[in-house]
Enzyme design. Structure first.
Site, short mmCIF file in Angstrom:
data_model
loop_
_atom_site.label_atom_id
_atom_site.label_comp_id
_atom_site.label_asym_id
_atom_site.label_seq_id
_atom_site.Cartn_x
_atom_site.Cartn_y
_atom_site.Cartn_z
N ASP A 134 0.72 -1.31 -0.19
CA ASP A 134 0.23 0.38 0.30
C ASP A 134 1.00 1.41 0.14
OD1 ASP A 134 -2.53 0.25 -0.45
OD2 ASP A 134 -3.13 0.87 1.71
N ASP A 193 -9.59 -2.11 2.34
CA ASP A 193 -8.64 -1.51 3.71
C ASP A 193 -10.16 -2.00 5.01
OD1 ASP A 193 -7.14 0.15 2.83
OD2 ASP A 193 -8.30 1.79 2.08
#
Length: 368
Positions: free
Chosen positions: A186, A265
């Site tokens: 990420d 997420d």
């Protein structure tokens, strides 16, 4: 002082709705995963419907996700219809999976008969399942036609819940490996991809819209009314909330007017929550003591950490005025409390190796 005033944006209805929804979806995904695990224990036919990740699979997920990002970044226009069609099928299946327990509960409470309609893929197919399938197909069709953000969020939530329920982690060791790899993944694709590819790959993929196959059909059939209705789609791979919730009910606004949160997420921390929730459930079954004497459950620490990490990610985005990799904040805030608490309780080794190793150890004396 000005920076502190900027943090007041966290108290806006859109920000609060995003935070509450994400926390709820993450916990709901873990709870559904626990229930699905119980269903698999009761019915061995469900055993093939779940995947337990090993070390190699955990390492492959960030690599496969990186390849998917690059394909979507460079070839999205070419594969847009294929991606939309695949997403529609996956959304229908996920919505059916999430609504099935409620249909079963309603059928039981009302004592309704549910005759067998047919058999498909060696499994029975009842009338209630047929009706539910039609409802799911109609919901996805409504999303394809309208592209409404509420339907987009509904389907995205169902995909997240279904993913966490079917892809499981065996222990904290594999979980830590996966979270650390995705932590690096990420950060790279949000902060450093522009140096190598000339643009922020993660943001570009997250904000691009897919072409609507219904619009293509309406265009080929010369249906101007349907062409005006069907717009490009926000794929249900993220939650989107209008910055002005009251003014954002009407679909078709530009994506810059939305706050977004990727499904990853929620799904990745949700896998951790599902792991510790199953661990809590197993410890409660093994222990003869009440819950108060054992202390608080691991899942509440992980869930609280998720909320703190999500607020930190949103605050960092507000202060820096730039996209933030949410896992940069969510991984330490969720994994850290679980590891520290289990270490302080002297349960880290058991949680680190998982329940399978413990059952194998217990089996050796019986074999001897």
């Amino acid at each position: 002082m000005e920076s502190l005033w900027k943090l007041m944006y966290l108290l806006e209805p859109t920000s609060l709705t995003l935070i509450v929804t994400a926390v709820f979806v993450t916990f709901a995904s873990a709870s559904r995963a626990l229930d699905h695990g119980k269903e698999m224990e009761r019915n061995l036919d469900f055993s093939e419907a779940s995947i337990t990740l090993d070390r190699s699979q955990a390492l492959m997920i960030p690599l496969a996700s990186s390849c998917s990002l690059l394909i979507m970044f460079y070839l999205f226009a070419s594969v847009s219809h294929l991606v939309t069609a695949f997403t529609a099928v996956a959304s229908t299946s996920a919505l059916f999976f999430c609504l099935s327990p409620y249909v079963t509960l309603l059928k039981t409470q009302l004592c309704l008969t549910d005759p067998l309609v047919s058999r498909c893929c060696f499994k029975s197919f009842t009338r209630s399942q047929g009706i539910l399938l039609l409802v799911c197909v109609g919901t996805v069709a409504g999303w394809l036609v309208s592209g409404h953000w509420l339907l987009n969020n509904l389907l995205g939530i169902c995909i997240c819940v279904a993913f966490v329920s079917h892809v499981r982690l065996p222990n904290i060791k594999i979980c830590s490996l996966l979270l650390v790899c995705l932590f690096v993944y990420d950060i790279f694709w949000v902060f450093f991809s522009e140096r190598f590819f000339g643009a922020n790959v993660m943001v570009s993929v997250a904000t691009q819209k897919a072409s609507n196959p219904v619009h293509r059909v309406a265009e080929s059939l010369s249906l101007p009314g349907l062409q005006l209705i069907t717009k490009k789609l926000e794929l249900p791979v993220k939650l989107v909330f209008p910055r002005n919730l009251l003014g954002g009910i009407v679909p078709g606004q530009d994506s810059i007017d939305y706050m977004m949160l990727g499904l990853g997420d929620m799904a990745i921390p949700g896998m951790l929550l599902a792991l510790v929730l199953c661990f809590d459930h197993r410890k409660n079954k093994e222990s003869s003591q009440d819950l108060i004497s054992r202390g608080h459950k691991y899942v509440w620490y992980a869930l609280s950490g998720y909320g703190v990490g999500l607020v930190a990610a949103l605050a960092a985005g507000i202060l820096s005025q730039s996209p933030q990799p949410a896992l940069l904040y969510l991984v330490p805030s969720t994994l850290g409390p679980v590891v520290f608490l289990s270490w302080s309780r002297r349960e880290l080794k058991e949680l680190w190796e998982g329940s399978e190793s413990k059952s194998n150890v217990k089996a050796h004396p019986m074999e001897v």
